[in-house]
Design a protein around this motif. Sequence first.
Motif, PDB file in Angstrom:
ATOM      1  N   ILE A  78       0.703  -1.138   0.159  1.00  0.00           N
ATOM      2  CA  ILE A  78       0.616  -0.077  -0.528  1.00  0.00           C
ATOM      3  C   ILE A  78       0.761   1.445  -0.209  1.00  0.00           C
ATOM      4  N   GLU A  79       1.833   0.854   0.679  1.00  0.00           N
ATOM      5  CA  GLU A  79       2.755   2.423   0.932  1.00  0.00           C
ATOM      6  C   GLU A  79       4.112   2.347  -0.575  1.00  0.00           C
ATOM      7  N   GLY A  80       3.519   1.127  -1.475  1.00  0.00           N
ATOM      8  CA  GLY A  80       5.049   1.735  -2.195  1.00  0.00           C
ATOM      9  C   GLY A  80       6.362   0.719  -1.731  1.00  0.00           C
ATOM     10  N   LYS A  81       5.973   0.273  -1.234  1.00  0.00           N
ATOM     11  CA  LYS A  81       7.707  -0.102  -0.858  1.00  0.00           C
ATOM     12  C   LYS A  81       7.851  -1.287  -0.618  1.00  0.00           C
ATOM     13  N   GLY A  82       8.679  -1.726  -0.982  1.00  0.00           N
ATOM     14  CA  GLY A  82       9.341  -3.349  -1.155  1.00  0.00           C
ATOM     15  C   GLY A  82       8.746  -4.150  -0.073  1.00  0.00           C
ATOM     16  N   TYR A  83       7.890  -5.399  -1.129  1.00  0.00           N
ATOM     17  CA  TYR A  83       6.554  -5.993   0.215  1.00  0.00           C
ATOM     18  C   TYR A  83       7.130  -7.167  -0.152  1.00  0.00           C
ATOM     19  N   HIS A  85       9.523 -11.059  -0.682  1.00  0.00           N
ATOM     20  CA  HIS A  85      10.192 -11.668   0.548  1.00  0.00           C
ATOM     21  C   HIS A  85      11.603 -11.206   0.741  1.00  0.00           C
ATOM     22  N   GLY A  86      12.105 -10.853  -0.054  1.00  0.00           N
ATOM     23  CA  GLY A  86      13.856 -10.005  -0.780  1.00  0.00           C
ATOM     24  C   GLY A  86      14.402  -9.085  -0.362  1.00  0.00           C
ATOM     25  N   ASP A  87      12.980  -8.284  -0.183  1.00  0.00           N
ATOM     26  CA  ASP A  87      12.769  -6.882   0.133  1.00  0.00           C
ATOM     27  C   ASP A  87      13.479  -7.008   0.993  1.00  0.00           C
ATOM     28  N   ARG A  88      14.637  -5.640   1.470  1.00  0.00           N
ATOM     29  CA  ARG A  88      15.342  -5.309   3.159  1.00  0.00           C
ATOM     30  C   ARG A  88      13.911  -4.597   3.670  1.00  0.00           C
ATOM     31  N   GLU A  89      13.352  -4.430   3.062  1.00  0.00           N
ATOM     32  CA  GLU A  89      11.717  -3.458   4.028  1.00  0.00           C
ATOM     33  C   GLU A  89      11.227  -4.792   4.413  1.00  0.00           C
ATOM     34  N   PHE A  90      10.905  -5.682   3.881  1.00  0.00           N
ATOM     35  CA  PHE A  90       9.610  -6.397   4.149  1.00  0.00           C
ATOM     36  C   PHE A  90      10.674  -6.909   5.362  1.00  0.00           C
ATOM     37  N   LYS A  91      11.952  -7.326   5.207  1.00  0.00           N
ATOM     38  CA  LYS A  91      12.321  -8.302   6.553  1.00  0.00           C
ATOM     39  C   LYS A  91      12.711  -7.347   7.552  1.00  0.00           C
ATOM     40  N   GLU A  92      12.547  -6.201   7.281  1.00  0.00           N
ATOM     41  CA  GLU A  92      12.962  -5.135   8.776  1.00  0.00           C
ATOM     42  C   GLU A  92      11.966  -5.320   9.550  1.00  0.00           C
ATOM     43  N   LEU A  93      10.560  -5.124   8.543  1.00  0.00           N
ATOM     44  CA  LEU A  93       9.085  -5.138   8.943  1.00  0.00           C
ATOM     45  C   LEU A  93       8.517  -6.435   9.968  1.00  0.00           C
ATOM     46  N   LEU A  94       9.315  -7.522   9.164  1.00  0.00           N
ATOM     47  CA  LEU A  94       8.935  -8.670   9.835  1.00  0.00           C
ATOM     48  C   LEU A  94       9.219  -8.674  11.096  1.00  0.00           C
ATOM     49  N   LYS A  95      11.012  -8.461  11.222  1.00  0.00           N
ATOM     50  CA  LYS A  95      11.695  -7.951  12.832  1.00  0.00           C
ATOM     51  C   LYS A  95      10.696  -7.176  13.749  1.00  0.00           C
ATOM     52  N   HIS A  96      10.492  -6.083  13.169  1.00  0.00           N
ATOM     53  CA  HIS A  96       9.922  -5.141  13.627  1.00  0.00           C
ATOM     54  C   HIS A  96       8.631  -5.488  14.196  1.00  0.00           C
ATOM     55  N   THR A  97       7.844  -5.664  13.649  1.00  0.00           N
ATOM     56  CA  THR A  97       6.708  -6.379  14.239  1.00  0.00           C
ATOM     57  C   THR A  97       6.645  -8.016  15.411  1.00  0.00           C
ATOM     58  N   ASN A  98       7.750  -8.789  14.970  1.00  0.00           N
ATOM     59  CA  ASN A  98       7.759  -9.806  15.817  1.00  0.00           C
ATOM     60  C   ASN A  98       6.834 -10.859  14.872  1.00  0.00           C
TER      61      ASN A  98
END
Length: 150
Positions: A78-83, A85-98
């Motif tokens: 929705i935000e137009g970012k990398g969504y 599995h391989g995208d850095r932003e996706f991996k960071e959000l996974l970590k942030h939300t546990n």
Amino acid sequence: MTLTNAQLQQWTQEISLAYFQKPYVDQVEFNSRLRTTGGRYIPSKRVIELNPKYLEELGLEEFEGIIKHELCHYHLHIEGKGYKHGDREFKELLKHTNSPRFCKALPSQKKKPELHYYMCTSCGEEYTRKRRVNTKRYGCGKCSGKLKKK
């Protein structure tokens, strides 16, 4: 434990607000045809589909992790970012939300290896193997007698 699609929708909206501080305004539904995954996000339809077998076999806690994982895909898309599995932003959000990166295997899907049983015709020695043995080529390790399938 079973949920209706309306209860699933409500629960997903609550998880979205709690972990992402953003509303989830699109559709979430069960899809019992999913076989190898706990859920999927379809960007073209903006729909999250979840596998009900994971709720039944692994419980609410694991299922909540799957919902959070799919919400990571959703909010980044929705935000137009990398969504993906391989995208850095996706991996960071996974970590942030546990959120889990992968879901566990279903207990009902785990295959036990098929075992093959052999017996020596001369000395009676028994063998258990995971792989089939060519009985015309191989013999007993003890007495070199012929092997036969039990």
